[in-house]
Motif scaffolding. Structure first.
Motif, PDB file in Angstrom:
ATOM      1  N   LYS A  63       0.838  -1.216   0.000  1.00 37.87           N
ATOM      2  CA  LYS A  63       0.000   0.000   0.000  1.00 37.87           C
ATOM      3  C   LYS A  63       0.868   1.260   0.000  1.00 37.87           C
ATOM      4  CE  LYS A  63      -2.337   1.028   3.715  1.00 37.87           C
ATOM      5  NZ  LYS A  63      -3.359   0.809   4.754  1.00 37.87           N
ATOM      6  N   HIS A  64       1.901   1.269   0.832  1.00 29.63           N
ATOM      7  CA  HIS A  64       2.748   2.469   0.891  1.00 29.63           C
ATOM      8  C   HIS A  64       3.462   2.701  -0.436  1.00 29.63           C
ATOM      9  CE1 HIS A  64       2.499   2.045   5.460  1.00 29.63           C
ATOM     10  NE2 HIS A  64       1.755   3.051   5.063  1.00 29.63           N
ATOM     11  N   ALA A  65       3.918   1.614  -1.055  1.00 26.32           N
ATOM     12  CA  ALA A  65       4.586   1.761  -2.358  1.00 26.32           C
ATOM     13  C   ALA A  65       3.605   2.319  -3.393  1.00 26.32           C
ATOM     14  CB  ALA A  65       5.140   0.416  -2.813  1.00 26.32           C
ATOM     15  N   LEU A  66       2.379   1.840  -3.338  1.00 31.35           N
ATOM     16  CA  LEU A  66       1.349   2.285  -4.281  1.00 31.35           C
ATOM     17  C   LEU A  66       1.018   3.761  -4.058  1.00 31.35           C
ATOM     18  CD1 LEU A  66      -0.761   1.562  -6.454  1.00 31.35           C
ATOM     19  CD2 LEU A  66      -2.277   0.802  -4.617  1.00 31.35           C
ATOM     20  N   ILE A  67       0.837   4.128  -2.793  1.00 35.65           N
ATOM     21  CA  ILE A  67       0.503   5.535  -2.490  1.00 35.65           C
ATOM     22  C   ILE A  67       1.642   6.450  -2.936  1.00 35.65           C
ATOM     23  CG2 ILE A  67       0.151   7.180  -0.586  1.00 35.65           C
ATOM     24  CD1 ILE A  67      -1.426   4.912   0.824  1.00 35.65           C
ATOM     25  N   ASP A  68       2.863   6.075  -2.638  1.00 39.69           N
ATOM     26  CA  ASP A  68       4.011   6.902  -3.050  1.00 39.69           C
ATOM     27  C   ASP A  68       4.025   7.067  -4.569  1.00 39.69           C
ATOM     28  OD1 ASP A  68       4.781   7.078  -0.462  1.00 39.69           O
ATOM     29  OD2 ASP A  68       6.459   5.654  -0.604  1.00 39.69           O
ATOM     30  N   SER A  72       3.439  10.579  -6.674  1.00 42.57           N
ATOM     31  CA  SER A  72       4.504  11.165  -7.499  1.00 42.57           C
ATOM     32  C   SER A  72       4.068  11.299  -8.960  1.00 42.57           C
ATOM     33  CB  SER A  72       5.768  10.296  -7.412  1.00 42.57           C
ATOM     34  OG  SER A  72       5.536   9.079  -8.110  1.00 42.57           O
ATOM     35  N   ASP A  73       2.750  11.133  -9.197  1.00 43.25           N
ATOM     36  CA  ASP A  73       2.211  11.196 -10.563  1.00 43.25           C
ATOM     37  C   ASP A  73       2.865  10.166 -11.485  1.00 43.25           C
ATOM     38  OD1 ASP A  73       0.221  13.056 -10.194  1.00 43.25           O
ATOM     39  OD2 ASP A  73       1.514  14.773 -10.636  1.00 43.25           O
ATOM     40  N   THR A 298      -6.209  -2.608 -24.551  1.00 43.15           N
ATOM     41  CA  THR A 298      -6.027  -1.272 -23.975  1.00 43.15           C
ATOM     42  C   THR A 298      -5.432  -1.315 -22.567  1.00 43.15           C
ATOM     43  OG1 THR A 298      -7.969  -0.600 -25.223  1.00 43.15           O
ATOM     44  CG2 THR A 298      -7.254   0.887 -23.475  1.00 43.15           C
ATOM     45  N   PHE A 299      -5.823  -2.358 -21.806  1.00 39.47           N
ATOM     46  CA  PHE A 299      -5.453  -2.364 -20.388  1.00 39.47           C
ATOM     47  C   PHE A 299      -4.325  -3.346 -20.070  1.00 39.47           C
ATOM     48  CE2 PHE A 299      -9.682  -0.399 -20.246  1.00 39.47           C
ATOM     49  CZ  PHE A 299      -9.340   0.754 -19.536  1.00 39.47           C
ATOM     50  N   ARG A 300      -3.317  -3.376 -20.929  1.00 42.02           N
ATOM     51  CA  ARG A 300      -2.192  -4.276 -20.664  1.00 42.02           C
ATOM     52  C   ARG A 300      -1.083  -3.589 -19.869  1.00 42.02           C
ATOM     53  NH1 ARG A 300       0.049  -5.437 -25.612  1.00 42.02           N
ATOM     54  NH2 ARG A 300      -0.911  -3.493 -26.245  1.00 42.02           N
ATOM     55  N   GLY A 301      -1.278  -2.320 -19.605  1.00 41.80           N
ATOM     56  CA  GLY A 301      -0.225  -1.581 -18.913  1.00 41.80           C
ATOM     57  C   GLY A 301      -0.743  -0.932 -17.647  1.00 41.80           C
ATOM     58  N   ASN A 302      -1.248  -1.751 -16.724  1.00 42.17           N
ATOM     59  CA  ASN A 302      -1.755  -1.240 -15.448  1.00 42.17           C
ATOM     60  C   ASN A 302      -0.544  -1.002 -14.539  1.00 42.17           C
ATOM     61  OD1 ASN A 302      -3.163  -0.620 -13.165  1.00 42.17           O
ATOM     62  ND2 ASN A 302      -4.192  -2.598 -12.970  1.00 42.17           N
ATOM     63  N   ASN A 303       0.058   0.178 -14.688  1.00 40.77           N
ATOM     64  CA  ASN A 303       1.347   0.437 -14.021  1.00 40.77           C
ATOM     65  C   ASN A 303       1.294   0.386 -12.493  1.00 40.77           C
ATOM     66  OD1 ASN A 303       3.878   1.713 -15.942  1.00 40.77           O
ATOM     67  ND2 ASN A 303       1.918   1.236 -16.903  1.00 40.77           N
ATOM     68  N   PRO A 304       0.214   0.849 -11.848  1.00 36.85           N
ATOM     69  CA  PRO A 304       0.169   0.676 -10.385  1.00 36.85           C
ATOM     70  C   PRO A 304       0.278  -0.805  -9.990  1.00 36.85           C
ATOM     71  CG  PRO A 304      -1.458   2.282 -11.073  1.00 36.85           C
ATOM     72  CD  PRO A 304      -0.898   1.685 -12.342  1.00 36.85           C
ATOM     73  N   ALA A 305      -0.261  -1.689 -10.827  1.00 41.98           N
ATOM     74  CA  ALA A 305      -0.133  -3.129 -10.544  1.00 41.98           C
ATOM     75  C   ALA A 305       1.317  -3.583 -10.697  1.00 41.98           C
ATOM     76  CB  ALA A 305      -1.048  -3.930 -11.472  1.00 41.98           C
ATOM     77  N   PHE A 306       2.038  -2.993 -11.645  1.00 44.69           N
ATOM     78  CA  PHE A 306       3.460  -3.355 -11.792  1.00 44.69           C
ATOM     79  C   PHE A 306       4.234  -2.968 -10.523  1.00 44.69           C
ATOM     80  CE2 PHE A 306       3.030  -2.468 -16.651  1.00 44.69           C
ATOM     81  CZ  PHE A 306       2.333  -3.644 -16.798  1.00 44.69           C
ATOM     82  N   VAL A 307       3.828  -1.836  -9.951  1.00 48.25           N
ATOM     83  CA  VAL A 307       4.527  -1.373  -8.738  1.00 48.25           C
ATOM     84  C   VAL A 307       4.265  -2.342  -7.579  1.00 48.25           C
ATOM     85  CG1 VAL A 307       4.627   0.463  -6.999  1.00 48.25           C
ATOM     86  CG2 VAL A 307       4.485   1.048  -9.436  1.00 48.25           C
ATOM     87  N   THR A 308       2.998  -2.659  -7.331  1.00 49.88           N
ATOM     88  CA  THR A 308       2.701  -3.539  -6.185  1.00 49.88           C
ATOM     89  C   THR A 308       3.252  -4.940  -6.439  1.00 49.88           C
ATOM     90  OG1 THR A 308       0.493  -3.942  -7.107  1.00 49.88           O
ATOM     91  CG2 THR A 308       0.677  -2.265  -5.376  1.00 49.88           C
ATOM     92  N   SER A 309       3.234  -5.367  -7.692  1.00 55.28           N
ATOM     93  CA  SER A 309       3.770  -6.690  -8.009  1.00 55.28           C
ATOM     94  C   SER A 309       5.266  -6.748  -7.716  1.00 55.28           C
ATOM     95  CB  SER A 309       3.508  -7.012  -9.487  1.00 55.28           C
ATOM     96  OG  SER A 309       3.963  -8.309  -9.778  1.00 55.28           O
ATOM     97  N   ARG A 310       5.983  -5.718  -8.160  1.00 56.35           N
ATOM     98  CA  ARG A 310       7.438  -5.698  -7.915  1.00 56.35           C
ATOM     99  C   ARG A 310       7.728  -5.736  -6.420  1.00 56.35           C
ATOM    100  NH1 ARG A 310      10.166  -1.613  -6.078  1.00 56.35           N
ATOM    101  NH2 ARG A 310       8.779   0.014  -6.852  1.00 56.35           N
TER     102      ARG A 310
END
Ligand code: PMP
Length: 419
Positions: A63-68, A72-73, A298-310
């Motif tokens: 959650k913290h990684a996602l919020i950050d 940061s846009d 269209t939705f293959r790049g859900n970047n917030p998901a990449f962040v939480t996944s990493r």
């Protein structure tokens, strides 16, 4: 019963809704293994988003990684553009998952659901082999789109297609004949018999543990024999790890226990770690015969998901202790289920790691156990062709106290229902 709290769901939302019928309350917030409804009642979640929340609800590290990232846009929607979040995810996935397992897979981002990755896998297998037929298994579940439905067993779900579901042939899953007949005979025989009527398949698609199909567990030796058969006959092996991957059965990939390397692997559900939509299709590099844009979305790049996944990969999968803890908790659940199976006729246990099931000869009993558990503050679902199995998919991160609390409720529920 319709109340002001549930009115809009019953009047506006389609009849197709399902889970809310078994859990008739309105949920408001969630943390770890717990959900809270709007009246303040708490429920221990032994279903975890149908396997999408292996690390629990709103895991604070993710959650913290996602919020950050959001603050940061960072890119939210990225098509399949190269982004920093995607690069960081790919590098971490390679370092923590692929390399340690010696897996030389290419990574495709299909649309962000399980059915999307299954469709991509089936299309790629057909394209690469130039063949159209797919072999699936009895009681398999692969999703609701037409290709995925064609390899799914459940007759009610199949009927929803409204058109013939073709180019797929079901074979008996491990132990389909209760060990009386060797399940592989039929498949091997029809493959080799030019009079059998089976078109030479492009691929076989299999779950190592059939989650929706009733927690049917394939033995490692059965999976190895299947992989051998596919390799010898030049048929691609697809393991659908949408539900059993990401540590559900212990190791990151559920097929690791069999020591096999599938040609294609599908992942979704818990791959984002946070319940955000995301899916991957992994395949051996020589199979990467897609043309650019041939399988788009269209939705293959859900970047917030990449962040939480990493962050989930870094946090949970850099240390083998996580897998060991899953296996230990799974054994604890299994011991409680084994005790119930000994105590009650017509009840048996099944599962691997932290996917465990309690099977009832009388399907109605499984529904009653889940209903009783709900009233006592525990969410569990049924699965199987007649919904005869109480199926547990708790977050892998739940504590032993939470686990014991949940098993006490389920034990009481089973004792009451079977008395
Ligand atoms: N494959 C398997 C093994 C699944 O369990 C599921 C979902 N239960 C799917 C595919 C489909 O995933 P989704 O619902 O995200 O389309």
């Amino acid at each position: 019963m319709t109340t002001a709290q549930t009115n809009v769901f019953e009047t506006l939302e389609s009849e197709v809704r399902s889970y809310c019928r078994n859990w008739p309350t309105v949920f408001e917030s969630a943390k770890g293994a717990w959900l809270r409804d709007e009246n303040g009642k708490e429920y221990l979640d032994f279903f975890a988003g149908a396997g999408a929340l292996n690390y629990g609800h709103n895991n604070p590290v993710l959650k913290h990684a996602l919020i950050d990232y959001l603050m940061s846009d960072g890119i939210t929607h990225g098509l399949d553009m190269s982004t920093v979040a995607k690069r960081d995810f790919l590098e971490t996935f390679q370092r923590t998952i692929l390399e340690p397992r010696g897996l030389d897979y290419k990574v495709q981002f299909p649309g962000p659901t399980g059915a999307n990755t299954v469709e991509a896998a089936l299309k790629l297998a057909r394209k690469v082999t130039g063949r159209e037929s797919i072999v699936s298994f009895t009681n398999a579940f692969h999703g609701m789109t037409l290709g995925a439905l064609s390899v799914t067993g459940n007759s009610m779900k199949r009927a929803g297609a409204g058109i013939p579901l073709v180019h797929a042939t079901p074979m008996p899953f491990d132990n389909y004949f209760d060990g009386v007949t060797e399940d592989f005979h039929w498949f091997e025989r029809v493959l080799d018999d030019s009079g059998s009527g089976l078109n030479r398949p492009a691929a076989v698609i299999v779950e190592t543990v059939q989650g929706e199909g009733g927690i049917n567990v394939a033995r490692p030796e059965w999976l190895r024999a299947l992989a051998d058969l596919c390799a010898k006959r030049d048929i691609l092996l697809i393991v659908d790890d949408v539900q059993m991957g990401c540590g559900r059965t212990g190791p990151f990939f559920s097929f690791e226990i069999a020591g096999i390397t599938p040609d294609i692997v599908t992942l979704s559900k818990s791959i984002s770690g946070y319940g955000l939509p995301m899916a991957l299709t992994l395949f051996k590099s020589e199979l990467d015969q897609w043309s650019p844009g041939e399988h788009n979305g269209t939705f293959r790049g859900n970047n917030p998901a990449f962040v939480t996944s990493r962050v989930a990969l870094e946090h949970f999968w850099s240390d083998p202790a996580f897998e060991q803890a899953t296996l230990a908790k799974g054994a604890r659940i299994r011991a409680a289920f084994d005790e119930l199976a000994q105590r009650h006729d017509g009840v048996s246990s099944r599962g691997r790691g932290m996917v465990q099931g309690l099977k009832f000869t009388e399907p109605d009993h499984a529904a009653k156990v889940c209903r009783y558990a709900f009233d006592k503050g525990l969410l569990a679902e049924t699965s199987g062709p007649s919904d005869e199995v109480v199926k547990l998919l708790p977050p892998l991160t739940l504590t032993e106290d939470e686990l014991d609390h949940g098993m006490r409720i389920l034990t009481e529920a089973t004792d009451v229902v079977m008395s």
